[in-house]
Design an enzyme around this catalytic site. Structure first.
Site, PDB file in Angstrom:
ATOM      1  CD  GLU A 168      -2.747  -1.128   2.515  1.00 53.43           C
ATOM      2  OE1 GLU A 168      -3.966  -0.846   2.522  1.00 53.43           O
ATOM      3  OE2 GLU A 168      -2.114  -1.454   3.544  1.00 53.43           O
TER       4      GLU A 168
ATOM      5  CE  LYS B  79      32.120   7.930  20.672  1.00 50.44           C
ATOM      6  NZ  LYS B  79      32.237   7.427  19.295  1.00 50.44           N
TER       7      LYS B  79
END
Length: 660
Positions: free
Chosen positions: A32, A112
């Site tokens: 879709e 990090k």
């Protein structure tokens, strides 16, 4: 009606992008979504008067640039200082405590992310510019490529007048594995790790290539904002999340450094289970006013630190040890492992270097070993887990005969390497020709490993000179060759005849002679005949040449098979003379050292430009060094330059010196 439909499609697609890529909660099927996107692209193409640079359709890419323009950062994008232990982290806290003189403070602890740092700028809610960190002061404009990252909002509702945020673009582990599988199927070189893949994807001049790489982002800092005030880092992240940004995951508040350390350990424990790579945790002072008090050095902020995790190690089993014959005849043993994921990629092999290395670590087939990636890139065996050794495991012995040709192997006195010295060895032949055709040598595009082996198996080539005798009619009869690919290879071989002499010398694969030494040799003697006539003593007079290198050159040209190869290459029209590529002497006598990651130039390009202007590039810093060019994440060479007072310049300053 058309305008309303376009606007409605844009609104719906933007919402679905946010649900899928930021919230990880898709509300429609891929089918879709694709149908809506294709409808939008069709309508925009038919109605260009309704064009919008921030339409969701730009996510598919398509902009092609000749180069990246430079962007100057108004707020410097500093790197972080690193710590590697609890003690170093607590020392950082002592510095913060001392500077804040009794004020209360707290930290925010975040993952990090191991990716590429970028800046995103918005004006009145519209994404107007995206750039790389570069050297912290100047980066590259990669706006079109960043627009293809679907978790980056192109428009923001209820936005401030101006907003700049900093984030880390990364490639999810699953996307990295899929990309490398596709590249392997196509015979393309593989990316070493997700960080390299992300960096390479963002620096594509064609944004449609970037769009296919499935990149993602976490925003981790507010750089600038006009129109409102925020007091803490946590407030900024919460605010950015409300605006639609995908912000640092699993962030936590730590009232003390002890709590911060506990949060770091928890992040480390989760590392292996994450769908993306991290290489540490970041500890930041939460209060923005206290950050102002702490300030920054010329390179790093004093209010934040990165706690770097040690290189990840994993246990696996040595299923076999196989040997490979290189182009110079060196026989290298390689361990074959039970595949295991380490530092972002699956590892199944690692070099064992030589017999001494195997003996020193006592590596045996069937052993359980701990492996890691040196520099998070190259797999290596750390140690054998002796308590898990199987009964009956015997020490490994190098083969006595070459696995490719069966001739006896030799080990010269004083060397660790075992060699095959047969000139008829087929393994050496293919690798010699692959090296001859490589980019830094004769640069014959399209002549990869599979094609070389196919040409050898078809008995069309037996050495490098035979390449110049190949004919179009011979190639089109082979598998993998259509008329176009056959003609392309013939053309590439023909073009290589015009290469400068240093490329040919490097392509010959003379022992101890790399690309740099080949250039020095060609520049000194100017022609192949002069080089062949030179004695080892004369060659050794070249700067940066030693007697071992000089004797290796002399020995190579003393062998009849090699002089015959040169004669045949010359008769085929291959250039045998050296033409200096120096364009000026503006840097004559100046010695440069390159350190860190350059963003505009590759290392090889920078070296070529410096040398073309009379300068010299060295691999180490000494008192003879004139300039150290410091790129992103510069390391020990930068520190040494600072210690002994060598001039340190940015990449942009180098470009200015080069007049590029």
């Amino acid at each position: 009606m058309i305008k309303e439909e376009i606007e409605k499609l844009r609104e719906e697609l933007s919402r679905h992008n946010y649900n899928y890529y930021v919230l990880d909660n898709p509300t429609i099927s891929d089918f879709e979504y694709d149908a809506m996107m294709q409808r939008l692209i069709k309508l925009e193409g038919e109605n260009p008067e309704f064009k919008d640079p921030n339409s969701p359709s730009v996510r598919v890419g398509g902009a092609v640039l000749s180069k990246f323009e430079q962007v100057e950062h108004t707020v410097r994008m500093n790197s972080l200082g690193d710590v590697f232990s609890k003690e170093e982290l607590f020392e950082f806290d002592e510095r913060v405590k001392s500077s804040l003189e009794g004020r209360e403070y707290e930290y925010v602890v975040e993952m990090k992310i191991d990716g590429l740092s970028v800046s995103l700028e918005y004006e009145n809610g519209s994404f107007v510019c995206g750039s790389t960190r570069g050297d912290g002061t100047v980066g590259e404009n990669i706006t079109d490529n960043l627009k293809t990252v679907r978790s980056i909002p192109l428009k923001i509702e209820n936005a401030p007048e101006y907003l700049e945020v900093r984030g880390e673009v990364f490639m999810p582990k699953a996307s990295f594995e899929k990309l490398n599988e596709e590249r392997e199927e196509k015979g393309e070189s593989l990316f070493a790790n997700p960080r390299n893949a992300a960096a390479g994807s963002l620096r594509q001049l064609d944004s449609s290539v970037t769009a296919k790489r499935n990149l993602d982002i976490f925003v981790f800092n507010l750089q600038q904002i006009r129109g409102m005030e925020l007091k803490t880092h946590r407030e900024t992240l919460d605010y950015l999340e409300k605006l639609g940004f995908k912000v640092s995951p699993k962030r936590s508040i730590a009232k003390t450094i002890e709590e911060a350390y506990e949060a770091v350990l928890k992040i480390g424990e989760s590392r292996g289970a994450l769908p993306f790579d991290i290489d540490g945790a970041v500890i930041k002072v939460n209060s923005l006013s206290e950050r102002e008090l702490l300030g920054e050095t010329t390179k790093v902020p004093r209010w934040a630190i990165a706690y770097k995790f040690p290189a990840e190690t994993k246990e696996t089993i040595v299923e076999d040890i196989v040997v490979q014959v290189g182009r110079t005849g060196v026989v290298t043993p390689n361990a074959v492992f039970t595949p295991v994921r380490v530092a972002g990629s699956t590892v199944s092999r690692a070099t064992l270097h030589n017999a001494d290395y195997i003996k020193e670590k006592d590596i045996r087939i069937g052993d359980t070993v701990r492996i890691r990636k040196a520099g998070d890139i190259i797999p290596e065996v750390v140690e054998v887990v002796k308590e898990k050794r199987l009964k009956g495991a015997v020490p490994y012995e190098m083969p006595l005969n070459c696995p490719a040709c069966g001739e006896p192997l030799i080990r010269e006195e004083g060397e660790a390497a075992v060699r095959c010295i047969s000139s008829e060895c087929p393994a050496q032949l293919s690798r010699r020709i692959i090296h001859f055709a490589s980019r830094d040598a004769m640069d014959i595009e399209g002549l990869g490993t599979e094609i070389v082996e196919q040409l050898i198996d078809s008995r069309l080539i037996a050495d490098a000179a035979d390449l110049y005798c190949l004919e179009f009619e011979q190639l089109v009869k082979l598998e993998r060759f259509a008329e176009k690919s056959a003609q392309n290879l013939i053309d590439a071989i023909e073009r290589s005849k015009e290469n400068n002499l240093d490329r040919l010398i490097f392509g010959l694969g003379i022992r101890h002679i790399g690309a740099k030494a080949a250039k020095l040799l060609a520049a000194r003697f100017k022609s192949m005949n002069e080089i062949m006539a030179a004695s080892a003593e004369e060659i050794a007079e070249i700067d940066d040449f030693g007697m071992i290198m000089a004797e290796s050159v002399e020995k190579y040209f003393d062998e009849a098979v090699n002089t015959e190869l040169i004669k045949r290459l010359e008769s085929c029209g291959v250039n045998m003379r050296y033409e200096s590529d120096t364009v000026s002497d503006s840097l004559a006598g100046k010695v440069f050292v390159l350190t860190g990651t350059l963003t505009t130039l590759k290392r090889a390009e920078a070296q070529k430009l410096i040398e073309s202007r009379g300068g010299k590039v060295s691999g180490s810093v000494s008192k003879k060094t004139d300039f150290v060019v410091a790129g992103e994440d510069a390391g020990s060479k930068l520190n040494k330059a600072q210690e002994i007072g060598i001039a340190i310049i940015t990449e942009q300053e180098l470009l200015d010196m080069l007049n590029v």
